[in-house]
Write an enzyme that holds these catalytic residues in place. Structure first.
Site, PDB file in Angstrom:
ATOM      1  CE  LYS A 107      -4.154  -1.951   1.560  1.00 24.22           C
ATOM      2  NZ  LYS A 107      -4.026  -3.412   1.942  1.00 24.22           N
TER       3      LYS A 107
HETATM    4  C1  PLP Z   1      -4.483  -4.291   1.347  1.00 22.46           C
HETATM    5  C2  PLP Z   1      -3.788  -5.783   1.501  1.00 22.46           C
HETATM    6  C3  PLP Z   1      -4.264  -6.453   0.495  1.00 22.46           C
HETATM    7  C4  PLP Z   1      -5.165  -6.541  -0.407  1.00 22.46           C
HETATM    8  O1  PLP Z   1      -5.296  -5.574  -1.271  1.00 22.46           O
HETATM    9  P1  PLP Z   1      -6.557  -5.160  -2.146  1.00 22.46           P
HETATM   10  O2  PLP Z   1      -6.254  -4.108  -2.919  1.00 22.46           O
HETATM   11  O3  PLP Z   1      -7.738  -4.657  -0.716  1.00 22.46           O
HETATM   12  O4  PLP Z   1      -7.282  -6.156  -2.512  1.00 22.46           O
HETATM   13  C5  PLP Z   1      -3.345  -7.720   0.556  1.00 22.46           C
HETATM   14  N1  PLP Z   1      -2.328  -7.816   1.294  1.00 22.46           N
HETATM   15  C6  PLP Z   1      -1.891  -6.797   1.977  1.00 22.46           C
HETATM   16  C7  PLP Z   1      -0.684  -7.083   2.962  1.00 22.46           C
HETATM   17  C8  PLP Z   1      -2.592  -5.663   2.308  1.00 22.46           C
HETATM   18  O5  PLP Z   1      -2.206  -4.713   3.132  1.00 22.46           O
END
Ligand code: PLP
Length: 433
Positions: A107
């Protein structure tokens, strides 16, 4: 370029406005009006390009009405300051490590681009902008780190109290300054509902200049395309048919992959790798989209029962189930399988995976067994963020990166709040006073 609402194609805004608003006024999510194809030349250069260079090229058509070239260059240069190594586990199995940013989860890509974009858009503004974000763990820390210290932006993070890891909580509650945390008595869906209600509350949205920073913001979504291009570039020439397995919760990451494919990236197939929260894999099987209550799992950043970005995927596939199925295969795994996968990855490949990456690996393993080919699973979080689980599965405790040592000594600051909208408004006022 304009961005339309997934609920009404005639409701369109330029990039800057779509970024500031976060959510369309009718409650829909923004999508680009065009998805330009990149020239063949770009793919020839790709193996030599860095992440910031790729970012500049692919974001340009979406942002150029509002962000001049030199500003975009600067935004990309300062946002993507960390690598995304493609690790080879075997001849046809790769892990794309997206956790080398400051909060050690993928993210960081979206949060850092959004923070710099908003900062740029706000450079002449008198009124402050409040970024309101719901998190199931990783979004909050990425946003907190990405926005910390920016002058014209306050950040308010809602997280489900007691349902995120201590480290995640510390990352968003110990910074202070322009970063405020609300601990909600409820789950992630409650947090997300409060944020959505706040955005639909026109007066509130106007008073605070509310902006979203979770995966529903288009400036969070677009930069998530970058690493699909990058990874493909690293393998190009060696493999032609590549499958990406995407550990999914709110489905922003997978939506970005589909967008990259629509820009011309030759991806054979995408795998929607879910934990027990299997709303999308169930949809792919039955043709019925039925949001469910959230189930708590080891891969908690994927604990989403009603994924917001499903609307975007529907829009990309023209609400056509067949075309959905032509691009995406769905898989769902429970905690026991996840733990076993972490063990297996360690024993067979000497690779330390976190529970989210492990779910991605499981889907890829199942796909490759049946279809062959070459696959990349996205490793979305550093194993140290889920140290207990990793230790349980492997007997090895991942080390805490130097940047995080000492975090346990810092005080947490948050406001505890019920999931009732009126209570939430009081907490919001307190946080921003
Ligand atoms: C947010 C997140 C996901 C999922 O991603 P999305 O875009 O919400 O599907 C997977 N793994 C981690 C570590 C995350 O922080």
């Amino acid at each position: 370029m304009n961005f339309y609402s997934t609920r009404n194609k005639n409701l369109k805004y330029p990039f800057g406005q779509a970024v500031r608003q976060g959510l369309a006024p009718d409650g829909g999510l923004f999508m680009p009006e065009d998805i330009p194809l990149l020239p063949a030349d770009f793919y020839r250069q790709l193996p030599e390009l860095s992440l910031p260079q790729i970012a500049e090229i692919i974001l340009h058509p979406y942002t150029n009405d509002d962000i001049p070239d030199d500003a975009l260059h600067e935004i990309c240069r300062t946002a993507f300051t960390f690598p995304a190594p493609l690790v080879r586990l075997s001849d046809n199995l790769y892990a794309l490590e997206l956790y080398h940013g400051p909060t050690m989860a993928f993210k960081d890509f979206g949060a850092r681009l959004l923070a710099r974009t908003l900062n740029y858009l706000n450079r002449h503004r008198q009124q402050r902008n409040v970024v309101l974000v719901a998190t199931s763990g990783d979004t909050g820390s990425a946003v907190a780190s990405g926005f910390y210290g920016l002058e014209h932006i306050e950040v308010v993070i809602l997280y489900p109290y007691g349902k995120i890891s201590d480290l995640q909580e510390r990352q968003m509650t110990t910074l202070g300054g322009n970063i405020h945390a609300l601990a909600i008595d409820g789950n992630f869906d409650d947090c997300q509902r409060l944020v959505k209600t706040a955005f639909n509350d026109r007066q509130l949205a106007a008073t605070y200049g509310l902006t979203s920073a979770n995966s529903i913001n288009i400036a969070r979504l677009l930069p998530q395309m970058i690493y699909y291009f990058y990874a493909w570039g690293q393998l190009a020439g060696h493999h032609t048919q590549i499958v990406f397995s995407v550990p999914s919760g709110n489905y922003g990451n997978l939506t970005a992959g589909i967008l990259a494919q629509k820009m011309g990236l030759p991806v054979q197939h995408f795998l929607a790798a879910a934990n027990a929260n299997n709303t999308v894999p169930a949809y792919l099987q039955s043709g019925h989209f039925e949001p469910r209550p959230t189930i708590a799992t080891l891969s908690n950043a994927m604990d989403v029962g009603n994924p917001s970005n499903f609307e975007r995927l529907q829009s990309l596939f023209d609400n056509n189930l067949d075309s959905f199925r032509q691009h995406i295969a769905g898989y769902s795994f429970d905690d026991e399988q996840t733990l076993a996968a972490i063990t297996r990855l360690y024993r067979e490949y000497n690779y330390l995976a976190d529970p989210h990456g492990a779910v991605g690996y499981l889907a890829l393993e199942a796909w490759l067994k049946e279809n062959g080919g070459t696959g990349i699973f996205l490793e979305t979080a550093h194993p140290t963020k889920f140290a207990d689980t990793v230790e349980k599965a492997t007997g090895r405790l991942p080390e805490l990166p130097a940047a995080w040592q000492g975090l346990e000594k810092k005080d947490k600051h948050f406001i505890r709040c019920s999931s009732d909208y009126k209570d939430f408004l009081d907490c919001l006022t307190t946080a921003l006073s």
